[in-house]
Motif scaffolding. Structure first.
Motif, PDB file in Angstrom:
ATOM      1  N   GLU A   1       0.844  -1.184  -0.136  1.00 34.68           N
ATOM      2  CA  GLU A   1      -0.020  -0.090  -0.160  1.00 34.68           C
ATOM      3  C   GLU A   1       0.897   1.286   0.100  1.00 34.68           C
ATOM      4  OE1 GLU A   1      -2.977   0.403   2.744  1.00 34.68           O
ATOM      5  OE2 GLU A   1      -4.065  -1.798   2.221  1.00 34.68           O
ATOM      6  N   GLY A   2       0.335   2.058  -0.806  1.00 42.41           N
ATOM      7  CA  GLY A   2       1.040   3.610  -0.911  1.00 42.41           C
ATOM      8  C   GLY A   2       0.380   4.334  -0.039  1.00 42.41           C
TER       9      GLY A   2
ATOM     10  N   ARG B   1      -1.772  -0.812  -3.663  1.00 40.80           N
ATOM     11  CA  ARG B   1      -1.068  -1.101  -5.196  1.00 40.80           C
ATOM     12  C   ARG B   1      -1.040  -2.694  -5.384  1.00 40.80           C
ATOM     13  NH1 ARG B   1       4.379   2.299  -4.222  1.00 40.80           N
ATOM     14  NH2 ARG B   1       3.483   4.405  -3.715  1.00 40.80           N
TER      15      ARG B   1
ATOM     16  N   ARG C   1       2.993   1.445   8.609  1.00 41.04           N
ATOM     17  CA  ARG C   1       2.632   2.834   8.047  1.00 41.04           C
ATOM     18  C   ARG C   1       3.116   3.821   9.251  1.00 41.04           C
ATOM     19  NH1 ARG C   1       2.742   5.900   3.985  1.00 41.04           N
ATOM     20  NH2 ARG C   1       2.127   4.013   2.665  1.00 41.04           N
TER      21      ARG C   1
ATOM     22  N   THR D   1       9.467   4.837  -2.095  1.00 41.23           N
ATOM     23  CA  THR D   1       8.152   4.666  -2.785  1.00 41.23           C
ATOM     24  C   THR D   1       7.228   5.235  -1.773  1.00 41.23           C
ATOM     25  OG1 THR D   1       8.040   2.441  -2.286  1.00 41.23           O
ATOM     26  CG2 THR D   1       9.244   2.992  -4.431  1.00 41.23           C
ATOM     27  N   ASP D   2       7.270   5.443  -0.439  1.00 43.83           N
ATOM     28  CA  ASP D   2       6.276   5.595   0.487  1.00 43.83           C
ATOM     29  C   ASP D   2       5.132   4.567   0.679  1.00 43.83           C
ATOM     30  OD1 ASP D   2       4.958   6.929   2.493  1.00 43.83           O
ATOM     31  OD2 ASP D   2       3.474   8.141   0.946  1.00 43.83           O
ATOM     32  N   ALA D   3       5.583   3.294   0.501  1.00 43.13           N
ATOM     33  CA  ALA D   3       4.978   2.144   0.686  1.00 43.13           C
ATOM     34  C   ALA D   3       5.117   1.046   1.661  1.00 43.13           C
ATOM     35  CB  ALA D   3       5.146   1.211  -0.987  1.00 43.13           C
TER      36      ALA D   3
ATOM     37  N   LEU E   1       8.266  -2.607  -7.312  1.00 41.88           N
ATOM     38  CA  LEU E   1       8.196  -1.440  -6.368  1.00 41.88           C
ATOM     39  C   LEU E   1       9.235  -0.539  -7.036  1.00 41.88           C
ATOM     40  CD1 LEU E   1       8.758  -2.451  -2.579  1.00 41.88           C
ATOM     41  CD2 LEU E   1       6.994  -0.799  -3.579  1.00 41.88           C
TER      42      LEU E   1
END
Length: 352
Positions: free
Chosen positions: A34-35, A40, A265, A325-327, A350
């Motif tokens: 997930e971003g 994703r 997160r 990628t902020d994921a 990614l």
């Protein structure tokens, strides 16, 4: 594709690879990427209960092995923020002699335990260059009833007389015993049972309400049974006799992929447990190798990511926050030899 699955543009090749692995019985589990803007990739593949033929779902709780060390670290750091312990306090000042190894160097601090620099002997030594190397974790429980391993102190006889492998603070040396000792220390300074403390101070505040320290010998809904490797034609065997009956300081919490994503997160964006715990976890400690350093309970990777992996009999897991990628990446498997192939497929997507 069921209603809970999702494959974003650019992730089709990864999804096809994962489905191919599952079709060949080389992957069983959940992959969630997930971003900040949403999912994703979300795939649930394989079999959660082979006797019943029940497929894996996103509701399933998976054993996460050493990924759970991040939860232990978060709970210890939360106690520090609350003023219950000092990270640089010697362990001998916090734990009575009956709850600590007889061979414990009096210079070992809480921070040493968190950053794997205590040098204490490990009951499940993973370094094959060490004389105490344990090549088969499951073999430990062939002579010690795994059902008796319920609290941190139950592990103490396994490492109380082990000689140190290094001086405190000298270098990184991964230690399961160090995190078992952290669990005992957390009980001592809070007055709470370890699993209760982590549940109430880490899982619940982070919104991880579907996860917990489930006993292997209890029938629970939405659990992906961990299966041991087998020879072709042999029956499947679960890991119920190959692991401690309930998780503890060094691993074994059962997580859903979505709960693991919440933790990753919050750790990645710095909001975990009010922010100070996240900052402390991400504070660099010793260098491990050219690719990584150790934070306080979390690996800090040179490719701009942080997280933890884990493996137990019948279990593999990886939880990661990818800074470039902020994921968030969560891969949970209820089998062995499955994680590497799944991670390669995700990593290629990614990096684009």
């Amino acid at each position: 594709m069921n209603e809970h699955e999702h494959v974003a543009p650019g992730w089709d090749d990864a999804a096809d690879t994962l489905r191919g692995l599952a079709a060949r019985d080389r992957f069983s589990g959940v992959v969630v990427v997930e971003g900040a803007g949403g999912p994703r990739l979300r795939l649930a593949l394989g079999v959660a209960d082979r006797a019943a033929g029940r497929p894996v779902t996103f509701h399933d709780r998976f054993g996460t092995a050493s990924v759970s060390k991040m939860l232990t670290a978060a709970a210890v750091l939360d106690a520090h923020v609350a003023g219950l312990l000092d990270l640089d306090a010697p362990v001998v000042d916090l734990l009575p002699a009956a709850r600590r190894p007889r061979t414990l160097d009096p210079r070992v601090t809480v921070r040493h335990l968190l950053t794997h620099t205590s040098g204490i002997g490990d009951y499940a030594e993973e370094d094959d260059t060490q004389p105490g190397y344990v090549p088969d974790y499951a073999a430990l429980w062939r002579t010690i009833p795994s059902v008796t391993m319920e609290r941190p102190d139950d592990f103490l006889p396994l490492y109380t007389d082990l000689p140190p492998v290094d001086e405190p603070g000298a270098a990184f040396h991964y230690s399961n015993s160090g995190y078992v000792l952290l669990a005992a220390l957390l009980e001592e300074v809070t007055g709470d049972a370890f699993v209760d403390r982590v549940t109430e101070r880490v899982l619940v505040p982070t919104g991880m309400t579907s996860s917990g320290y489930l006993r292997l010998d209890e029938a629970q809904p939405d659990v992906a049974t961990g299966y041991l490797p087998r020879r072709r034609g042999a029956p499947w065997r679960s890991n119920v006799l190959a692991m401690p009956v309930v998780g503890g300081g060094d691993g074994g919490c059962f997580l859903t992929a979505d709960d693991a994503t919440r933790f990753a997160r919050a750790l990645g964006d710095g909001t975990l447990l009010g922010g100070e715990v996240a900052r402390l976890m991400r504070t660099p400690g010793p260098r491990i190798d050219v690719d990584a350093s150790m934070g306080h309970g979390v690996y800090l990777l040179e490719d701009g990511a942080l997280g933890h992996d884990g493996g137990d009999p019948g279990v593999e897991a990886y939880v990661r926050y990818d800074v470039p990628t902020d994921a968030t990446v969560v891969i949970l498997c209820n089998g062995e030899g499955m994680l590497d192939g799944a991670w390669r497929a995700v990593r290629e997507a990614l990096r684009g």
